[in-house]
Motif scaffolding. Structure first.
Motif: not given
Length: 320
Positions: A17-32, A65-78
């Motif tokens: 995902t990406r949060t553009p500079r000077n913004s709080t909006k989260v933009e989806k980039i990819s799944e797998d 800000n570009y974020i790479c993440f994976v959900r490891t459990t229902r409540d946990t994200i790395k």
């Protein structure tokens, strides 16, 4: 941008995902490996555990800000994140940067050098040839430089240099600006008093500095003696002009040979589009022959005299 994931739970997906500079909006980039915009982004798998996000044709709008993440459990994200800043080498704005110019003496001249870049460029002014800037410094670090009451000595080439540093490398763009200063003639007699014995050659010379050069065909170079205006050679008077560098010239009248009636005051008078000036030279009688200033010899018509030179003074005409 690489996202390295080990021990990924079965069935979970690596997302960008990406949060553009000077913004709080989260933009989806990819799944797998599936991307939202397959024209400007792609996901590559260089290794089993690497999800590489590639941006194509990067623009300033891609910053953020570009974020790479994976959900490891229902409540946990790395997750891991990285910030993208788009750097741009400097380029000059042609509408806001000065170019070659012709000005008049005493004009106020504004020089401008404006560059676009990221990070912002440093602007540096220098003068070619190593001369000081008219403001009294070797360098000036502002987009604008003002030359108040410009002088002929200020003419020449000024260099605007815009530079920044990206990843340790200096990027620069340069523009050279030529300033041509127009000014009325400046006249200096090489010898204000000239002495010669009747029957011998001698030169009366004026060092002239002018921009533009005077045009002899328009009567802008004249010698005046006893109210008589001389623009061309006549009798024992030969009028010459020799062009040199830096808007300088030698304007001379050669008297060959000097006659008794030739003694007196001569005036070299020069004009151009910026005005006129004059200087006077006195030709006086000498008790002995004097050498030609240009030839360094005593002569009546350009040939060496048979007389001795041991007691004569040899003058030298300096043309700077």
């Amino acid at each position: 941008m690489d996202c390295y994931v080990e021990n990924k739970p079965l069935g979970s997906m690596v997302r960008w995902t990406r949060t553009p500079r000077n913004s709080t909006k989260v933009e989806k980039i990819s799944e797998d490996k599936a991307v939202e915009d397959n024209i400007r982004t792609s996901i590559e798998k260089p290794t089993q555990f690497t999800w590489r996000l590639r941006l194509k044709h990067v623009q300033v709008t891609d910053e953020g800000n570009y974020i790479c993440f994976v959900r490891t459990t229902r409540d946990t994200i790395k997750k891991g994140n990285m910030t993208v800043f788009v750097a741009i080498p400097p380029y000059l704005d042609p509408m806001r940067t000065s170019s070659d110019m012709i000005v008049k003496e005493t004009d106020t001249v504004e020089l401008s050098c404006n560059a676009s870049s990221r990070p912002p460029a440093t602007i540096q002014w220098t003068r070619l040839g190593g001369a000081l800037l008219p403001i009294g410094k070797e360098m000036h670090f502002e987009p604008r430089m003002t030359i108040a009451a410009i002088k002929p000595e200020d003419r020449g080439t000024y260099r605007c240099r815009a530079f920044n540093t990206i990843s340790g490398k200096t990027n620069q763009v340069i523009r050279d600006i030529k300033i041509d200063v127009r000014f009325r003639p400046r006249i200096n007699p090489i010898h204000s008093v000239v002495k010669q014995k009747a029957g011998y050659l001698i030169e009366l010379q004026c060092l002239v500095e002018a921009n533009p050069f005077p045009n002899p065909d328009e009567g802008e170079l004249v010698w005046v003696r006893r109210g008589r205006v001389m623009t061309s050679s006549s009798g024992n008077f030969k009028i010459k002009h020799t062009y040199g560098a830096f808007n300088q010239m030698i304007f001379e009248i050669i008297v060959a040979p000097v006659e008794k009636d030739d003694y007196g005051t001569y005036r070299c008078q020069v004009q151009n589009s910026e005005g006129s000036s004059y200087a006077s030279i006195d030709l006086e009688e000498s008790s002995e022959p004097m050498p030609s200033y240009k030839l360094g010899i005593v002569t009546k018509d350009g040939n060496t005299s048979s007389g001795s030179l041991s007691n004569t003074h040899v003058g030298a005409a300096t043309f700077l």
